[in-house]
Design an enzyme around this catalytic site. Structure first.
Site, mmCIF file in Angstrom:
data_model
loop_
_atom_site.group_PDB
_atom_site.id
_atom_site.type_symbol
_atom_site.label_atom_id
_atom_site.label_comp_id
_atom_site.label_asym_id
_atom_site.label_seq_id
_atom_site.Cartn_x
_atom_site.Cartn_y
_atom_site.Cartn_z
ATOM 1 N N SER A 79 79.755 -36.414 -49.096
ATOM 2 C CA SER A 79 79.848 -37.053 -50.507
ATOM 3 C C SER A 79 78.271 -37.313 -50.681
ATOM 4 O O SER A 79 77.586 -37.238 -49.940
ATOM 5 C CB SER A 79 80.418 -38.492 -50.247
ATOM 6 N N TYR A 106 81.334 -46.013 -44.654
ATOM 7 C CA TYR A 106 81.686 -45.022 -45.273
ATOM 8 C C TYR A 106 80.199 -43.954 -45.615
ATOM 9 O O TYR A 106 80.566 -42.718 -45.211
ATOM 10 C CB TYR A 106 82.476 -45.065 -46.566
ATOM 11 N N LYS A 110 79.651 -40.205 -44.166
ATOM 12 C CA LYS A 110 79.280 -38.926 -44.868
ATOM 13 C C LYS A 110 78.066 -38.337 -44.699
ATOM 14 O O LYS A 110 77.661 -37.106 -44.599
ATOM 15 C CB LYS A 110 79.236 -39.411 -46.319
#
Length: 286
Positions: A79, A106, A110
């Site tokens: 991402s 998060y 990534k």
């Protein structure tokens, strides 16, 4: 074939079942992931476990089959959030509590995806197995909306339909990395909108990538004797036994046992089916 990426035992069981039933593995796409811990509480970093450690272990266990099927490919769905990631190796597996920590975790997971693809490319140079990190773009899926309060979802869904890509469009860059001919020299690179994209210094730090590789081996419970590079005929252990004495949580309950909602299991699961693959991309979606 059920796969709970939060459970190392489940990953090993899946690998055992796959290797015993499938003679080839041409493309491995790590698409499953989570953006929040939801109501689940674990003694480890759940976002890192599902988004990175689980896929890391699965890749390692399936490497012998990928090599014998070469040329083959591994695609890690990352991402643009990796640009906000910062890995603290002293707290890599610490539990995540609260939405602020979840956002940070998060992004860190990534970043781990990008570094993993980079180091994996180095480890597999000359084997015929290439690997890529892919950013699908902002996709209208349940990855984030499922964690929004119920009263807010009716307000956000119309906005999501307007500004986010449909899942079919989001799939184009991972499919490009999996199917496009001639990109083998770009193994280890990060793709967005079906093109190579430069990454920030933290995402192209080879020392950090190798350090993450070694830390991931420990967190995945891989012992010195489980080296896929030196034993191509090795098979995963019996899923009924602990993965390794060094595994940090050899008998942890699976997420599905703690929080068995259909949506929760879907986001962390992989279903393997024999389907024909039509190697055609949708240029307009990229």
């Amino acid at each position: 074939m059920a796969l709970d990426l939060a459970s190392l035992a489940s990953v090993r069981a899946f690998a055992t079942a796959f290797l015993s039933s499938e003679p080839r593995l041409d493309i491995l796409i790590h698409n499953a992931g989570i953006s929040s811990c939801g109501r689940t509480r674990e003694p480890f970093n759940l976002l890192l476990r599902v988004n990175h450690i689980g896929p890391f272990l699965l890749t390692h266990l399936l490497l012998p089959r990928l090599k014998t099927s070469a040329p083959s490919r591994v695609v890690v769905v990352s991402s643009a959030a990796h640009r906000r990631g910062r890995l603290d190796f002293t707290r890599l597996d610490h539990p995540v509590v609260g939405w602020r920590q979840e956002l940070r975790a998060y992004a860190n997971s990534k970043l781990a995806n990008v570094l993993f693809a980079r180091e994996l490319a180095t480890q597999l140079e000359g084997t015929g197995v290439t690997c890529y990190a892919a950013h699908p773009g902002p996709v209208n899926s349940e990855l984030f909306l499922r964690h929004v309060p119920g009263w807010l979802r009716p307000l956000l869904r119309p906005l999501a339909w307007l500004v986010l890509r449909a899942p079919r469009g989001g799939a184009q860059t991972p499919l490009y990395c999996a199917l496009q001919e001639g990109i083998e020299p770009l193994s280890g690179r990060y793709f967005a909108n079906c093109h190579v994209e430069e990454v920030p210094p933290a995402a192209r730090d080879d020392r950090a990538a190798h350090r993450l590789w070694e830390a991931s081996r420990k967190l995945a419970g891989l012992g010195p004797g489980e080296d896929a590079e030196s034993d191509e005929d090795s098979q995963p252990e019996d899923p009924g036994t602990p993965s390794s004495p060094s595994s940090p949580h050899p008998e942890e309950p699976t997420v599905s046992e703690l929080y068995p909602s259909p949506q929760s299991s879907t986001d962390r699961s992989t279903v393997t089916r024999r389907i024909p693959v039509k190697a055609e991309l949708e240029p307009q979606a990229c």
